[in-house]
Motif scaffolding. Structure first.
Motif, PDB file in Angstrom:
ATOM      1  N   LEU A  36      37.300  -4.504 -41.897  1.00 24.69           N
ATOM      2  CA  LEU A  36      37.980  -3.221 -42.112  1.00 24.69           C
ATOM      3  C   LEU A  36      37.658  -2.241 -40.985  1.00 24.69           C
ATOM      4  N   ILE A  37      38.684  -1.699 -40.342  1.00 28.61           N
ATOM      5  CA  ILE A  37      38.473  -0.622 -39.370  1.00 28.61           C
ATOM      6  C   ILE A  37      38.532   0.672 -40.191  1.00 28.61           C
ATOM      7  N   GLY A  38      37.443   1.435 -40.150  1.00 35.91           N
ATOM      8  CA  GLY A  38      37.319   2.587 -41.062  1.00 35.91           C
ATOM      9  C   GLY A  38      36.631   2.124 -42.335  1.00 35.91           C
ATOM     10  N   ALA A  39      35.610   1.249 -42.148  1.00 35.55           N
ATOM     11  CA  ALA A  39      34.985   0.522 -43.263  1.00 35.55           C
ATOM     12  C   ALA A  39      34.194   1.407 -44.218  1.00 35.55           C
ATOM     13  N   GLY A  55      35.366   4.503 -45.158  1.00 33.49           N
ATOM     14  CA  GLY A  55      36.305   5.480 -45.709  1.00 33.49           C
ATOM     15  C   GLY A  55      36.566   5.238 -47.191  1.00 33.49           C
ATOM     16  N   SER A  56      37.384   6.103 -47.785  1.00 32.82           N
ATOM     17  CA  SER A  56      37.651   6.010 -49.231  1.00 32.82           C
ATOM     18  C   SER A  56      38.385   4.715 -49.591  1.00 32.82           C
ATOM     19  N   VAL A  57      39.418   4.383 -48.826  1.00 26.81           N
ATOM     20  CA  VAL A  57      40.197   3.175 -49.166  1.00 26.81           C
ATOM     21  C   VAL A  57      39.322   1.937 -49.018  1.00 26.81           C
ATOM     22  N   ALA A  58      38.590   1.853 -47.890  1.00 29.87           N
ATOM     23  CA  ALA A  58      37.752   0.669 -47.645  1.00 29.87           C
ATOM     24  C   ALA A  58      36.673   0.546 -48.715  1.00 29.87           C
ATOM     25  N   HIS A  86      34.168  -1.972 -38.890  1.00 32.08           N
ATOM     26  CA  HIS A  86      33.734  -0.937 -37.949  1.00 32.08           C
ATOM     27  C   HIS A  86      33.916   0.429 -38.570  1.00 32.08           C
ATOM     28  N   ASP A  87      33.045   1.342 -38.234  1.00 31.48           N
ATOM     29  CA  ASP A  87      33.293   2.760 -38.532  1.00 31.48           C
ATOM     30  C   ASP A  87      32.565   3.579 -37.486  1.00 31.48           C
ATOM     31  N   ILE A  88      32.935   4.837 -37.392  1.00 31.16           N
ATOM     32  CA  ILE A  88      32.246   5.715 -36.443  1.00 31.16           C
ATOM     33  C   ILE A  88      31.115   6.477 -37.140  1.00 31.16           C
ATOM     34  N   PRO A 118      45.081   4.379 -27.654  1.00 32.97           N
ATOM     35  CA  PRO A 118      44.411   5.103 -28.740  1.00 32.97           C
ATOM     36  C   PRO A 118      43.568   4.106 -29.547  1.00 32.97           C
ATOM     37  N   PRO A 119      42.598   4.594 -30.360  1.00 34.12           N
ATOM     38  CA  PRO A 119      41.692   3.670 -31.059  1.00 34.12           C
ATOM     39  C   PRO A 119      42.407   2.606 -31.890  1.00 34.12           C
ATOM     40  N   SER A 120      43.521   2.950 -32.552  1.00 39.19           N
ATOM     41  CA  SER A 120      44.203   1.966 -33.403  1.00 39.19           C
ATOM     42  C   SER A 120      44.738   0.803 -32.571  1.00 39.19           C
ATOM     43  N   ASP A 130      51.667   1.379 -42.367  1.00 38.38           N
ATOM     44  CA  ASP A 130      51.479   2.471 -43.311  1.00 38.38           C
ATOM     45  C   ASP A 130      51.741   2.031 -44.763  1.00 38.38           C
ATOM     46  N   GLY A 131      50.668   1.802 -45.482  1.00 35.86           N
ATOM     47  CA  GLY A 131      50.768   1.332 -46.866  1.00 35.86           C
ATOM     48  C   GLY A 131      51.696   2.202 -47.723  1.00 35.86           C
ATOM     49  N   LYS A 132      52.502   1.523 -48.529  1.00 37.48           N
ATOM     50  CA  LYS A 132      53.469   2.237 -49.392  1.00 37.48           C
ATOM     51  C   LYS A 132      52.860   2.321 -50.782  1.00 37.48           C
ATOM     52  N   GLY A 176      40.732  14.935 -50.274  1.00 35.86           N
ATOM     53  CA  GLY A 176      40.064  13.803 -49.622  1.00 35.86           C
ATOM     54  C   GLY A 176      40.077  13.837 -48.107  1.00 35.86           C
ATOM     55  N   GLY A 177      39.420  12.794 -47.507  1.00 32.01           N
ATOM     56  CA  GLY A 177      39.296  12.709 -46.046  1.00 32.01           C
ATOM     57  C   GLY A 177      40.655  12.552 -45.392  1.00 32.01           C
ATOM     58  N   ASP A 178      41.536  11.765 -46.031  1.00 29.62           N
ATOM     59  CA  ASP A 178      42.864  11.542 -45.459  1.00 29.62           C
ATOM     60  C   ASP A 178      43.629  12.867 -45.431  1.00 29.62           C
ATOM     61  N   PHE A 228      54.765  -1.775 -47.197  1.00 27.85           N
ATOM     62  CA  PHE A 228      54.710  -0.763 -46.138  1.00 27.85           C
ATOM     63  C   PHE A 228      55.837   0.259 -46.189  1.00 27.85           C
ATOM     64  N   LYS A 229      55.490   1.479 -45.752  1.00 26.56           N
ATOM     65  CA  LYS A 229      56.504   2.531 -45.632  1.00 26.56           C
ATOM     66  C   LYS A 229      57.444   2.248 -44.475  1.00 26.56           C
ATOM     67  N   ASP A 230      56.890   1.694 -43.397  1.00 23.15           N
ATOM     68  CA  ASP A 230      57.645   1.541 -42.158  1.00 23.15           C
ATOM     69  C   ASP A 230      57.463   0.100 -41.687  1.00 23.15           C
TER      70      ASP A 230
HETATM   71  N1  LIG Z   1      47.225   5.625 -50.650  1.00 23.54           N
HETATM   72  C1  LIG Z   1      46.458   5.699 -49.569  1.00 23.54           C
HETATM   73  O1  LIG Z   1      45.274   6.002 -49.666  1.00 23.54           O
HETATM   74  C2  LIG Z   1      47.032   5.395 -48.218  1.00 23.54           C
HETATM   75  C3  LIG Z   1      48.370   4.992 -48.103  1.00 23.54           C
HETATM   76  C4  LIG Z   1      48.864   4.700 -46.842  1.00 23.54           C
HETATM   77  C5  LIG Z   1      48.047   4.830 -45.723  1.00 23.54           C
HETATM   78  N2  LIG Z   1      46.761   5.242 -45.860  1.00 23.54           N
HETATM   79  C6  LIG Z   1      45.934   5.415 -44.650  1.00 23.54           C
HETATM   80  O2  LIG Z   1      44.690   4.741 -44.796  1.00 23.54           O
HETATM   81  C7  LIG Z   1      43.740   5.399 -43.947  1.00 23.54           C
HETATM   82  C8  LIG Z   1      42.426   5.570 -44.703  1.00 23.54           C
HETATM   83  O3  LIG Z   1      42.552   6.532 -45.727  1.00 23.54           O
HETATM   84  P1  LIG Z   1      41.215   7.057 -46.420  1.00 23.54           P
HETATM   85  O4  LIG Z   1      41.634   7.891 -47.550  1.00 23.54           O
HETATM   86  O5  LIG Z   1      40.266   5.936 -46.641  1.00 23.54           O
HETATM   87  O6  LIG Z   1      40.635   8.000 -45.267  1.00 23.54           O
HETATM   88  P2  LIG Z   1      39.111   8.403 -45.018  1.00 23.54           P
HETATM   89  O7  LIG Z   1      39.158   9.630 -44.175  1.00 23.54           O
HETATM   90  O8  LIG Z   1      38.355   8.444 -46.301  1.00 23.54           O
HETATM   91  O9  LIG Z   1      38.514   7.178 -44.173  1.00 23.54           O
HETATM   92  C9  LIG Z   1      38.794   6.942 -42.830  1.00 23.54           C
HETATM   93  C10 LIG Z   1      37.571   6.276 -42.190  1.00 23.54           C
HETATM   94  O10 LIG Z   1      37.913   5.919 -40.844  1.00 23.54           O
HETATM   95  C11 LIG Z   1      36.782   6.173 -40.034  1.00 23.54           C
HETATM   96  N3  LIG Z   1      37.213   6.226 -38.623  1.00 23.54           N
HETATM   97  C12 LIG Z   1      37.811   7.252 -37.966  1.00 23.54           C
HETATM   98  N4  LIG Z   1      38.068   6.896 -36.695  1.00 23.54           N
HETATM   99  C13 LIG Z   1      37.622   5.623 -36.540  1.00 23.54           C
HETATM  100  C14 LIG Z   1      37.594   4.703 -35.448  1.00 23.54           C
HETATM  101  N5  LIG Z   1      38.070   5.026 -34.245  1.00 23.54           N
HETATM  102  N6  LIG Z   1      37.074   3.473 -35.675  1.00 23.54           N
HETATM  103  C15 LIG Z   1      36.572   3.132 -36.881  1.00 23.54           C
HETATM  104  N7  LIG Z   1      36.566   3.963 -37.941  1.00 23.54           N
HETATM  105  C16 LIG Z   1      37.086   5.180 -37.771  1.00 23.54           C
HETATM  106  C17 LIG Z   1      36.225   7.469 -40.601  1.00 23.54           C
HETATM  107  O11 LIG Z   1      34.882   7.681 -40.200  1.00 23.54           O
HETATM  108  C18 LIG Z   1      36.349   7.204 -42.112  1.00 23.54           C
HETATM  109  O12 LIG Z   1      35.200   6.569 -42.631  1.00 23.54           O
HETATM  110  C19 LIG Z   1      44.378   6.712 -43.480  1.00 23.54           C
HETATM  111  O13 LIG Z   1      44.869   6.543 -42.161  1.00 23.54           O
HETATM  112  C20 LIG Z   1      45.544   6.864 -44.432  1.00 23.54           C
HETATM  113  O14 LIG Z   1      46.611   7.595 -43.872  1.00 23.54           O
HETATM  114  C21 LIG Z   1      46.229   5.515 -47.084  1.00 23.54           C
END
Ligand SMILES: NC(=O)c1ccc[n+]([C@@H]2O[C@H](COP(=O)([O-])OP(=O)(O)OC[C@H]3O[C@@H](n4cnc5c(N)ncnc54)[C@H](O)[C@@H]3O)[C@@H](O)[C@H]2O)c1
Length: 387
Positions: free
Chosen positions: A9-12, A14-17, A60-62, A172-174, A217-219, A251-253, A358-360
């Protein structure tokens, strides 16, 4: 059995991860049913698609916040049941050990090729040390703003020359994460609207390596509703005049999307979906606002103005009130299983059959939810029959 499979998980953190990792641990221990997981409803060949007990997470996470702390916060916010973080504490510690903290590569002074090499070698080490058959990389990190395309984004050879130049933030990072995943021989899923998979040079690497990928982009909320309901208006010959949406996110998002320019990618993804469903004639004003008080909740309000028989003016109003991460996490787990199966079955390129998620969607122009569901089920069946 499909074999041990990694979910990186990239962003491991975060809330979703974190929600996905907690949910996976709970399924494996038989503590909860896999409610919200689409893959449970499909007739998946267990020799191709890994089961829950075969998935191992890393990422990975930052930031370095422990998953246990993130899980406690999510339980306090109502996303996770209060008893869950302690029930899966050992799994969270094991998942923590497989998360590497890497800083934003765009801020480094060295060549980005070095940063990509580091990311790729973390994934390869994970695959080797955990004895995994394959690793699916899923981006759930913070959404990035749209980018201005560079000439180097057009083809892989040009991109690789530019990546070798010190101090040049070409990707960009993604996109760097996707490039690193493909370099490590892994399929890649972008659950965010970030530009990573929209850069031709990056997907050229996937094509050269024969790897599948899916996005973008998750739907999970408002767009899900729209893709189910817009076809209903069309099927009944009703003319949608406008479909307005207001999204309130905590939330963070929410905090991230509230920053200048960050919501643009998401707004564009939502708007493209609605235009594909209804045609350009219907106007679709859309807002995303950050409301910290909502915590991890998301409230979306839609107002649909439509015209019926003899021009009668009518409307439909809808309010969606959900926990974003509870909606997203099961789909992330589904995607890990499905994309692992696609890779095991030798599929490559954009997985249009996964448009349902996905949305897109990449590799598909289909936005109607019912059709997307049929295409997904037919795809899963074809993989089973092909064996
Ligand atoms: N229903 C949903 O929750 C939903 C639907 C569609 C898309 N998304 C997308 O999923 C993503 C995550 O949402 P979330 O609520 O968990 O957000 P969040 O802010 O809780 O988590 C994001 C995580 O990414 C980390 N991060 C930032 N830059 C990074 C990098 N360069 N490399 C590695 N990690 C990095 C942050 O430190 C954080 O831990 C968002 O982009 C959001 O738009 C979420």
């Amino acid at each position: 059995m499909a074999g041990r499979t990694g979910l990186w998980l990239i962003g491991a953190r975060g809330s979703v991860a974190t929600t996905a990792v907690c949910g996976l641990a709970a399924f494996r221990a038989g503590l909860v049913p896999a409610t919200g997981c689409v893959s449970e409803r499909l007739d998946l060949d267990p020799a191709v698609f890994p089961g829950w007990s075969e998935l191992v997470t890393g990422g990975h996470d930052i930031v370095a916040t422990p998953l246990a702390k993130r899980a406690e916060d999510l339980a306090d916010a109502g996303v996770l049941p209060g008893w869950l973080p302690s029930a899966v504490a050992e799994d969270l510690r094991a998942a923590d050990r497989e998360i590497r903290q890497r800083f934003d590569p765009a801020g480094s002074s060295g060549p980005q090729a070095e940063a990509a090499g580091q990311l790729a070698s973390d994934i390869v080490d994970f695959r080797r040390s955990q004895d995994l058959d394959r690793v699916v990389v899923v981006n759930v990190s913070s959404t990035e703003p749209p980018i201005t395309p560079l000439p180097e984004h057009a083809d892989l050879d040009g991109l690789e020359r530019a990546l070798a130049e010190p101090g040049r933030p070409v990707l960009p990072p993604s996109a760097l994460a996707a490039y690193a995943a493909f370099s490590a021989g892994c399929p890649y899923v972008d659950f965010t609207p970030s530009p990573g998979l929209r850069i031709p040079a990056v997907t050229e690497l996937a094509d050269r390596r024969g790897l599948p990928y899916a996005g973008c982009d998750g739907k999970t909320g408002e767009t899900l509703l729209r893709s189910a309901l817009a076809p209903m208006f069309l099927a009944r010959g009703l003319r949608v005049r406008s479909w307005s949406g207001t999204n309130l996110l905590g939330g963070g998002d929410g905090a991230n999307l509230g920053r200048e320019g960050r919501a643009q990618g998401k707004l564009a993804a939502k708007t493209r979906g609605l235009a594909a469903l209804l045609g350009a004639e219907a106007t679709a004003p859309l807002h995303i606002d950050h409301v910290p008080d909502l915590g991890e909740r998301k409230v979306a309000w839609d107002y649909v103005s439509f015209e019926g028989f003899l021009g009668a003016s009518m409307s439909l109003q809808l309010t969606w009130d959900g926990y974003d991460s509870a909606l997203a996490a099961p789909l992330v787990l589904d995607l890990a299983r499905l994309v692992a199966g696609a890779h095991a079955a030798g599929q490559s390129g954009p997985l249009g059959a996964l448009a349902f998620f996905f949305k897109d969607p990449l590799g598909s122009e289909e936005h109607r939810l019912a059709r997307q569901e049929q295409e997904l089920a037919a795809w899963a069946d074809r993989i089973a029959v092909a064996r």
